[in-house]
Motif scaffolding. Structure first.
Motif, short mmCIF file in Angstrom:
data_model
loop_
_atom_site.label_atom_id
_atom_site.label_comp_id
_atom_site.label_asym_id
_atom_site.label_seq_id
_atom_site.Cartn_x
_atom_site.Cartn_y
_atom_site.Cartn_z
N ARG A 131 0.83 -1.20 0.00
CA ARG A 131 0.00 0.00 0.00
C ARG A 131 0.87 1.25 0.00
NH1 ARG A 131 -1.87 -0.36 4.66
NH2 ARG A 131 -0.60 1.30 5.58
N ARG A 132 1.90 1.28 0.83
CA ARG A 132 2.78 2.44 0.90
C ARG A 132 3.53 2.65 -0.42
NH1 ARG A 132 6.69 1.09 5.29
NH2 ARG A 132 7.54 3.18 4.84
N LEU A 133 3.92 1.57 -1.06
CA LEU A 133 4.59 1.70 -2.35
C LEU A 133 3.65 2.29 -3.39
CD1 LEU A 133 7.03 1.25 -4.15
CD2 LEU A 133 6.33 -1.14 -4.43
N THR A 134 2.42 1.85 -3.41
CA THR A 134 1.43 2.40 -4.33
C THR A 134 1.18 3.89 -4.04
OG1 THR A 134 0.35 0.26 -4.59
CG2 THR A 134 -0.93 2.20 -5.19
N LEU A 149 10.86 4.05 2.18
CA LEU A 149 10.55 2.72 1.64
C LEU A 149 11.83 1.99 1.25
CD1 LEU A 149 7.47 3.51 -0.63
CD2 LEU A 149 7.48 1.98 1.34
N MET A 150 12.82 2.72 0.72
CA MET A 150 14.08 2.09 0.35
C MET A 150 14.75 1.44 1.55
SD MET A 150 15.65 4.94 -2.30
CE MET A 150 17.17 4.05 -2.62
N VAL A 151 14.76 2.16 2.67
CA VAL A 151 15.39 1.62 3.88
C VAL A 151 14.60 0.42 4.40
CG1 VAL A 151 15.97 2.14 6.28
CG2 VAL A 151 16.45 3.81 4.50
N ASP A 152 13.27 0.51 4.36
CA ASP A 152 12.45 -0.61 4.81
C ASP A 152 12.69 -1.84 3.93
OD1 ASP A 152 11.44 0.90 6.82
OD2 ASP A 152 9.49 1.29 5.86
N ALA A 153 12.84 -1.60 2.61
CA ALA A 153 13.07 -2.72 1.70
C ALA A 153 14.44 -3.35 1.93
CB ALA A 153 12.94 -2.27 0.25
N ARG A 201 24.12 1.96 -0.45
CA ARG A 201 23.76 3.12 -1.24
C ARG A 201 22.36 3.62 -0.86
NH1 ARG A 201 26.09 0.10 -5.45
NH2 ARG A 201 24.07 -0.38 -6.38
N ASP A 202 21.44 2.69 -0.65
CA ASP A 202 20.08 3.08 -0.28
C ASP A 202 20.07 3.83 1.05
OD1 ASP A 202 19.31 1.81 -2.56
OD2 ASP A 202 18.33 0.11 -1.57
N MET A 203 20.88 3.37 1.99
CA MET A 203 20.94 4.04 3.28
C MET A 203 21.53 5.43 3.13
SD MET A 203 19.95 2.96 6.26
CE MET A 203 19.93 3.66 7.92
#
Length: 394
Positions: A284-287, A334-338, A362-364
Protein backbone atom coordinates in the motif's frame (compact mmCIF):
# COMPACT_ATOMS: atom_id res chain seq x y z
CA UNK A 1 -7.03 13.34 -19.24
CA UNK A 2 -4.66 12.25 -22.02
CA UNK A 3 -1.13 12.24 -20.61
CA UNK A 4 0.51 10.57 -23.60
CA UNK A 5 3.05 12.41 -25.75
CA UNK A 6 2.67 12.99 -29.48
CA UNK A 7 4.52 10.79 -32.02
CA UNK A 8 6.89 13.70 -32.63
CA UNK A 9 7.83 13.89 -28.96
CA UNK A 10 8.25 10.12 -28.77
CA UNK A 11 10.60 10.31 -31.78
CA UNK A 12 12.52 13.00 -29.92
CA UNK A 13 12.68 10.69 -26.90
CA UNK A 14 14.18 7.93 -29.06
CA UNK A 15 16.80 10.33 -30.42
CA UNK A 16 17.82 11.44 -26.92
CA UNK A 17 17.86 7.88 -25.53
CA UNK A 18 20.01 6.65 -28.43
CA UNK A 19 22.54 9.45 -27.94
CA UNK A 20 22.87 8.71 -24.24
CA UNK A 21 23.34 5.00 -24.98
CA UNK A 22 25.92 5.47 -27.73
CA UNK A 23 27.75 8.80 -27.35
CA UNK A 24 27.76 9.90 -23.72
CA UNK A 25 30.97 8.93 -21.81
CA UNK A 26 30.27 5.44 -20.47
CA UNK A 27 32.92 5.57 -17.74
CA UNK A 28 31.13 8.50 -16.14
CA UNK A 29 27.76 6.70 -16.23
CA UNK A 30 29.31 3.60 -14.61
CA UNK A 31 30.87 5.63 -11.83
CA UNK A 32 27.73 7.70 -11.23
CA UNK A 33 25.48 4.63 -11.16
CA UNK A 34 27.82 3.08 -8.59
CA UNK A 35 27.21 6.13 -6.40
CA UNK A 36 30.86 7.17 -6.40
CA UNK A 37 31.77 10.89 -6.32
CA UNK A 38 32.97 12.45 -9.56
CA UNK A 39 36.18 14.42 -9.77
CA UNK A 40 36.13 18.01 -11.01
CA UNK A 41 37.55 16.80 -14.33
CA UNK A 42 34.73 14.25 -14.64
CA UNK A 43 32.07 16.82 -13.78
CA UNK A 44 33.42 19.15 -16.47
CA UNK A 45 33.69 16.35 -19.02
CA UNK A 46 30.13 15.20 -18.30
CA UNK A 47 28.64 18.64 -18.73
CA UNK A 48 30.80 19.55 -21.71
CA UNK A 49 29.55 16.42 -23.50
CA UNK A 50 26.03 17.81 -23.13
CA UNK A 51 27.20 21.30 -24.01
CA UNK A 52 28.91 20.20 -27.21
CA UNK A 53 25.66 18.55 -28.26
CA UNK A 54 23.76 21.74 -27.44
CA UNK A 55 21.83 19.92 -24.72
CA UNK A 56 23.07 21.57 -21.54
CA UNK A 57 21.14 24.85 -21.47
CA UNK A 58 17.91 23.12 -22.45
CA UNK A 59 15.54 25.79 -21.08
CA UNK A 60 17.42 28.82 -22.40
CA UNK A 61 15.90 30.97 -25.17
CA UNK A 62 17.37 30.37 -28.62
CA UNK A 63 18.78 33.90 -28.72
CA UNK A 64 21.15 32.90 -25.89
CA UNK A 65 22.09 29.52 -27.33
CA UNK A 66 19.26 27.33 -26.07
CA UNK A 67 17.95 24.51 -28.30
CA UNK A 68 14.50 26.07 -28.70
CA UNK A 69 12.68 23.21 -27.01
CA UNK A 70 9.20 23.42 -25.62
CA UNK A 71 8.09 22.21 -22.19
CA UNK A 72 7.50 18.66 -23.45
CA UNK A 73 10.98 18.29 -24.99
CA UNK A 74 12.62 19.65 -21.84
CA UNK A 75 10.64 17.27 -19.67
CA UNK A 76 11.34 14.21 -21.83
CA UNK A 77 15.04 15.09 -21.99
CA UNK A 78 15.32 15.30 -18.19
CA UNK A 79 13.44 12.00 -17.88
CA UNK A 80 15.79 10.24 -20.31
CA UNK A 81 18.89 11.74 -18.70
CA UNK A 82 17.91 10.22 -15.36
CA UNK A 83 16.82 6.93 -16.94
CA UNK A 84 20.25 6.59 -18.58
CA UNK A 85 22.09 7.21 -15.30
CA UNK A 86 23.74 10.39 -16.55
CA UNK A 87 24.93 12.68 -13.72
CA UNK A 88 22.45 15.37 -12.79
CA UNK A 89 23.53 18.68 -14.30
CA UNK A 90 25.07 21.00 -11.71
CA UNK A 91 22.28 23.59 -11.57
CA UNK A 92 24.16 26.61 -10.24
CA UNK A 93 25.37 27.74 -13.65
CA UNK A 94 22.91 26.67 -16.30
CA UNK A 95 19.69 26.67 -14.24
CA UNK A 96 20.33 29.36 -11.62
CA UNK A 97 22.74 32.13 -12.57
CA UNK A 98 22.49 31.79 -16.36
CA UNK A 99 18.87 33.03 -16.54
CA UNK A 100 19.72 35.87 -14.12
CA UNK A 101 22.61 36.96 -16.36
CA UNK A 102 20.67 36.89 -19.62
CA UNK A 103 17.65 38.59 -18.01
CA UNK A 104 19.32 41.28 -15.88
CA UNK A 105 22.98 41.38 -16.95
CA UNK A 106 24.71 43.78 -19.30
CA UNK A 107 25.67 42.83 -22.85
CA UNK A 108 29.31 42.61 -21.73
CA UNK A 109 28.37 40.23 -18.89
CA UNK A 110 26.36 38.05 -21.24
CA UNK A 111 29.30 37.81 -23.62
CA UNK A 112 31.72 37.11 -20.77
CA UNK A 113 29.81 34.46 -18.81
CA UNK A 114 27.08 32.82 -20.87
CA UNK A 115 29.28 30.85 -23.33
CA UNK A 116 31.17 29.00 -20.57
CA UNK A 117 27.94 28.21 -18.73
CA UNK A 118 26.23 27.05 -21.91
CA UNK A 119 29.03 24.71 -23.05
CA UNK A 120 29.78 23.33 -19.56
CA UNK A 121 33.41 24.42 -19.48
CA UNK A 122 32.99 26.77 -16.49
CA UNK A 123 31.52 25.71 -13.15
CA UNK A 124 29.57 27.91 -10.75
CA UNK A 125 28.60 27.85 -7.07
CA UNK A 126 25.84 29.71 -5.22
CA UNK A 127 26.77 31.92 -2.26
CA UNK A 128 23.46 32.50 -0.50
CA UNK A 129 23.18 30.91 2.97
CA UNK A 130 25.24 32.12 5.92
CA UNK A 131 25.57 30.73 9.45
CA UNK A 132 22.96 33.26 10.64
CA UNK A 133 20.91 33.51 7.45
CA UNK A 134 19.47 30.32 6.01
CA UNK A 135 15.74 30.23 5.36
CA UNK A 136 15.67 33.83 6.62
CA UNK A 137 18.05 34.74 3.83
CA UNK A 138 17.31 38.47 3.97
CA UNK A 139 19.15 38.60 7.31
CA UNK A 140 22.49 38.02 5.56
CA UNK A 141 25.47 40.08 6.74
CA UNK A 142 28.03 39.26 4.04
CA UNK A 143 29.41 42.67 3.07
CA UNK A 144 30.55 44.22 -0.19
CA UNK A 145 32.00 47.72 0.14
CA UNK A 146 32.52 49.77 -3.02
CA UNK A 147 35.51 52.06 -3.37
CA UNK A 148 36.77 53.53 -6.66
CA UNK A 149 35.05 50.91 -8.80
CA UNK A 150 36.13 47.91 -6.70
CA UNK A 151 34.12 45.86 -4.21
CA UNK A 152 35.82 44.44 -1.12
CA UNK A 153 34.05 41.25 -0.03
CA UNK A 154 34.06 39.97 3.55
CA UNK A 155 32.00 37.23 5.14
CA UNK A 156 31.20 33.56 5.41
CA UNK A 157 28.91 31.47 3.18
CA UNK A 158 27.84 27.97 4.17
CA UNK A 159 26.13 24.89 2.66
CA UNK A 160 27.66 25.90 -0.66
CA UNK A 161 27.04 23.01 -3.05
CA UNK A 162 29.76 22.03 -5.55
CA UNK A 163 32.11 24.86 -4.57
CA UNK A 164 34.97 22.36 -4.81
CA UNK A 165 34.23 22.06 -8.56
CA UNK A 166 33.47 25.73 -9.25
CA UNK A 167 35.40 28.41 -11.12
CA UNK A 168 33.01 31.21 -10.11
CA UNK A 169 30.59 31.89 -7.28
CA UNK A 170 27.61 34.26 -7.40
CA UNK A 171 26.83 35.96 -4.12
CA UNK A 172 24.20 37.92 -2.31
CA UNK A 173 26.04 40.68 -0.47
CA UNK A 174 24.90 43.61 1.64
CA UNK A 175 26.08 46.79 -0.06
CA UNK A 176 24.12 49.23 2.10
CA UNK A 177 22.16 49.27 5.34
CA UNK A 178 18.46 50.01 4.83
CA UNK A 179 15.36 50.11 7.01
CA UNK A 180 14.01 46.94 5.36
CA UNK A 181 16.38 43.97 5.39
CA UNK A 182 15.47 42.89 1.83
CA UNK A 183 16.87 46.20 0.58
CA UNK A 184 20.54 47.04 0.21
CA UNK A 185 21.46 43.56 -1.10
CA UNK A 186 23.38 43.20 -4.38
CA UNK A 187 24.09 40.27 -6.69
CA UNK A 188 27.86 39.93 -7.25
CA UNK A 189 30.03 37.37 -9.08
CA UNK A 190 33.51 36.39 -7.88
CA UNK A 191 36.21 33.97 -9.11
CA UNK A 192 36.47 31.11 -6.64
CA UNK A 193 40.28 31.26 -6.81
CA UNK A 194 40.47 34.99 -6.04
CA UNK A 195 43.00 35.90 -3.30
CA UNK A 196 41.28 35.78 0.07
CA UNK A 197 38.74 33.06 -0.83
CA UNK A 198 38.99 29.82 1.17
CA UNK A 199 36.83 26.75 0.51
CA UNK A 200 36.41 24.28 3.39
CA UNK A 201 34.62 20.95 2.80
CA UNK A 202 31.61 19.78 4.80
CA UNK A 203 31.25 15.98 4.93
CA UNK A 204 27.59 15.10 5.38
CA UNK A 205 25.95 12.20 7.22
CA UNK A 206 25.84 10.11 4.03
CA UNK A 207 29.65 10.27 3.87
CA UNK A 208 29.79 12.49 0.79
CA UNK A 209 31.47 15.80 0.03
CA UNK A 210 28.86 17.91 -1.72
CA UNK A 211 28.68 20.93 0.60
CA UNK A 212 31.25 23.51 1.62
CA UNK A 213 31.92 26.59 3.69
CA UNK A 214 33.41 29.49 1.77
CA UNK A 215 35.27 32.28 3.56
CA UNK A 216 36.03 35.72 2.09
CA UNK A 217 38.67 37.97 3.59
CA UNK A 218 39.18 41.33 1.85
CA UNK A 219 38.48 39.82 -1.56
CA UNK A 220 38.60 42.35 -4.40
CA UNK A 221 36.30 42.21 -7.43
CA UNK A 222 35.49 44.95 -9.97
CA UNK A 223 32.17 46.77 -9.84
CA UNK A 224 31.45 45.29 -13.28
CA UNK A 225 30.97 41.92 -11.56
CA UNK A 226 27.70 43.12 -10.05
CA UNK A 227 24.63 41.93 -11.94
CA UNK A 228 22.00 44.62 -12.46
CA UNK A 229 21.48 47.53 -10.12
CA UNK A 230 23.03 47.94 -6.68
CA UNK A 231 20.56 47.09 -3.95
CA UNK A 232 18.31 45.03 -6.24
CA UNK A 233 19.90 41.66 -5.45
CA UNK A 234 16.88 40.44 -3.48
CA UNK A 235 14.67 40.90 -6.54
CA UNK A 236 17.10 38.93 -8.71
CA UNK A 237 17.44 36.22 -6.05
CA UNK A 238 13.68 35.63 -5.98
CA UNK A 239 13.66 35.26 -9.75
CA UNK A 240 16.45 32.67 -9.42
CA UNK A 241 14.77 30.78 -6.56
CA UNK A 242 11.79 30.03 -8.77
CA UNK A 243 14.07 28.06 -11.10
CA UNK A 244 15.88 26.43 -8.15
CA UNK A 245 12.75 25.13 -6.47
CA UNK A 246 11.31 23.58 -9.62
CA UNK A 247 14.65 21.84 -10.28
CA UNK A 248 14.07 19.57 -7.26
CA UNK A 249 11.30 17.59 -8.98
CA UNK A 250 13.47 15.00 -10.82
CA UNK A 251 10.56 12.80 -11.78
CA UNK A 252 12.71 10.35 -13.73
CA UNK A 253 15.01 9.75 -10.77
CA UNK A 254 12.08 9.17 -8.42
CA UNK A 255 10.53 6.66 -10.81
CA UNK A 256 13.88 4.87 -11.03
CA UNK A 257 14.01 4.62 -7.22
CA UNK A 258 10.47 3.22 -7.18
CA UNK A 259 11.43 0.57 -9.75
CA UNK A 260 14.44 -0.33 -7.62
CA UNK A 261 12.26 -0.66 -4.49
CA UNK A 262 9.76 -2.86 -6.32
CA UNK A 263 12.58 -5.10 -7.61
CA UNK A 264 13.98 -5.48 -4.08
CA UNK A 265 10.51 -6.13 -2.63
CA UNK A 266 9.87 -8.82 -5.27
CA UNK A 267 13.02 -10.73 -4.30
CA UNK A 268 13.80 -12.96 -1.31
CA UNK A 269 17.43 -12.11 -0.47
CA UNK A 270 17.38 -14.04 2.81
CA UNK A 271 16.17 -17.26 1.15
CA UNK A 272 13.05 -17.40 3.32
CA UNK A 273 10.67 -17.41 0.38
CA UNK A 274 8.74 -14.49 1.85
CA UNK A 275 8.52 -11.45 -0.39
CA UNK A 276 8.11 -7.95 1.01
CA UNK A 277 5.79 -7.04 -1.86
CA UNK A 278 3.28 -9.56 -0.46
CA UNK A 279 3.04 -7.55 2.75
CA UNK A 280 -0.20 -5.59 2.43
CA UNK A 281 1.05 -2.58 4.37
CA UNK A 282 4.26 -2.24 2.39
CA UNK A 283 2.47 -2.73 -0.95
CA UNK A 284 0.00 0.00 0.00
CA UNK A 285 2.78 2.44 0.90
CA UNK A 286 4.59 1.70 -2.35
CA UNK A 287 1.43 2.40 -4.33
CA UNK A 288 0.90 5.62 -2.38
CA UNK A 289 4.45 6.71 -3.24
CA UNK A 290 3.84 5.98 -6.93
CA UNK A 291 0.66 8.07 -6.79
CA UNK A 292 2.58 10.88 -5.07
CA UNK A 293 5.07 10.95 -7.96
CA UNK A 294 2.18 11.09 -10.43
CA UNK A 295 0.74 14.06 -8.52
CA UNK A 296 4.13 15.79 -8.44
CA UNK A 297 4.48 15.29 -12.17
CA UNK A 298 1.15 16.99 -12.86
CA UNK A 299 2.11 19.90 -10.60
CA UNK A 300 5.41 20.31 -12.42
CA UNK A 301 3.60 20.43 -15.76
CA UNK A 302 1.28 23.16 -14.47
CA UNK A 303 4.09 25.29 -13.02
CA UNK A 304 6.35 24.91 -16.05
CA UNK A 305 3.50 25.74 -18.40
CA UNK A 306 2.84 28.93 -16.45
CA UNK A 307 6.56 29.72 -16.47
CA UNK A 308 6.67 29.32 -20.25
CA UNK A 309 4.12 32.13 -20.47
CA UNK A 310 5.59 34.36 -17.76
CA UNK A 311 9.36 33.71 -17.87
CA UNK A 312 9.86 32.40 -14.31
CA UNK A 313 8.09 29.76 -12.21
CA UNK A 314 7.47 32.43 -9.55
CA UNK A 315 5.99 31.77 -6.12
CA UNK A 316 4.09 28.70 -7.35
CA UNK A 317 7.46 26.93 -7.47
CA UNK A 318 7.17 26.62 -3.69
CA UNK A 319 4.47 24.00 -4.27
CA UNK A 320 6.86 21.91 -6.35
CA UNK A 321 9.58 22.27 -3.74
CA UNK A 322 7.33 20.95 -0.95
CA UNK A 323 5.91 18.06 -2.97
CA UNK A 324 9.29 17.09 -4.43
CA UNK A 325 11.07 16.93 -1.10
CA UNK A 326 8.32 15.19 0.85
CA UNK A 327 7.88 12.65 -1.95
CA UNK A 328 11.62 11.98 -2.04
CA UNK A 329 11.60 11.32 1.70
CA UNK A 330 8.54 9.10 1.35
CA UNK A 331 10.38 7.03 -1.27
CA UNK A 332 13.68 6.79 0.63
CA UNK A 333 11.88 5.59 3.75
CA UNK A 334 10.55 2.72 1.64
CA UNK A 335 14.08 2.09 0.35
CA UNK A 336 15.39 1.62 3.88
CA UNK A 337 12.45 -0.61 4.81
CA UNK A 338 13.07 -2.72 1.70
CA UNK A 339 16.79 -3.03 2.48
CA UNK A 340 15.90 -4.02 6.03
CA UNK A 341 18.64 -5.41 8.22
CA UNK A 342 21.04 -5.40 5.26
CA UNK A 343 21.23 -1.60 5.13
CA UNK A 344 22.99 -0.45 8.29
CA UNK A 345 25.90 -2.93 8.44
CA UNK A 346 26.98 -1.92 4.94
CA UNK A 347 26.53 1.83 5.37
CA UNK A 348 29.81 2.36 7.21
CA UNK A 349 31.64 0.83 4.26
CA UNK A 350 29.57 2.81 1.78
CA UNK A 351 30.35 6.09 3.55
CA UNK A 352 34.02 5.31 2.95
CA UNK A 353 33.32 4.55 -0.72
CA UNK A 354 34.27 0.90 -0.23
CA UNK A 355 30.91 -0.80 0.10
CA UNK A 356 31.12 -4.60 -0.31
CA UNK A 357 27.36 -4.94 0.09
CA UNK A 358 26.34 -2.84 -2.89
CA UNK A 359 22.78 -1.58 -3.01
CA UNK A 360 21.81 -1.60 0.71
CA UNK A 361 24.61 0.77 1.62
CA UNK A 362 23.76 3.12 -1.24
CA UNK A 363 20.08 3.08 -0.28
CA UNK A 364 20.94 4.04 3.28
CA UNK A 365 23.17 6.87 2.04
CA UNK A 366 20.36 8.11 -0.23
CA UNK A 367 17.99 8.07 2.74
CA UNK A 368 20.34 10.14 4.90
CA UNK A 369 21.04 12.65 2.12
CA UNK A 370 17.31 13.08 1.55
CA UNK A 371 16.69 14.23 5.12
CA UNK A 372 18.09 17.64 4.19
CA UNK A 373 15.86 18.17 1.16
CA UNK A 374 13.01 19.68 3.16
CA UNK A 375 15.47 22.17 4.68
CA UNK A 376 17.73 23.47 1.90
CA UNK A 377 16.44 25.84 -0.74
CA UNK A 378 14.15 27.34 1.92
CA UNK A 379 12.54 25.06 4.51
CA UNK A 380 9.17 23.56 3.69
CA UNK A 381 7.67 25.60 6.53
CA UNK A 382 8.87 28.79 4.80
CA UNK A 383 7.50 27.53 1.47
CA UNK A 384 4.05 27.01 3.01
CA UNK A 385 4.11 30.62 4.25
CA UNK A 386 5.03 31.83 0.76
CA UNK A 387 2.15 29.85 -0.74
CA UNK A 388 -0.30 31.18 1.85
CA UNK A 389 0.70 34.81 1.41
CA UNK A 390 1.69 35.15 -2.24
CA UNK A 391 -0.23 32.39 -4.04
CA UNK A 392 -3.43 32.15 -1.98
CA UNK A 393 -3.40 35.75 -0.79
CA UNK A 394 -4.12 34.86 2.83
Amino acid sequence: MDLSFSPEIEAFRTKVRTWFETDFPKDIIRKYKAGLPLTTEEVRRSEMALGQKGWLATAWPEEYGGPGWGIEEQYVFDEELERAGVPTVTPMGVIYVGPVIYTFGSDEQKERWLPGIRDGSVGWAQGYSEPGAGSDLASLQFSAKLDNGTYTLNGHKIWTSAAQHADWIFLLARTSQEDKKQKGISFICCPIDAPGVTVKPIITIDGNHVLNEVFFEDVKVPEDNRIGEAGKGWTYSQYLLGFERTSYARIGGKRAMLRHIRDVAMSTPDGSGERLIDDEGFARRLTEAEMAVDGLEMTVFRVLSAAARGGSPGDAASTVKILATTTHQQITELMVDAAGACAQPHFSFWAGQNDPGGSPGRDMATYFAGRAQSIYGGTNEIQRTIIARKVLGL
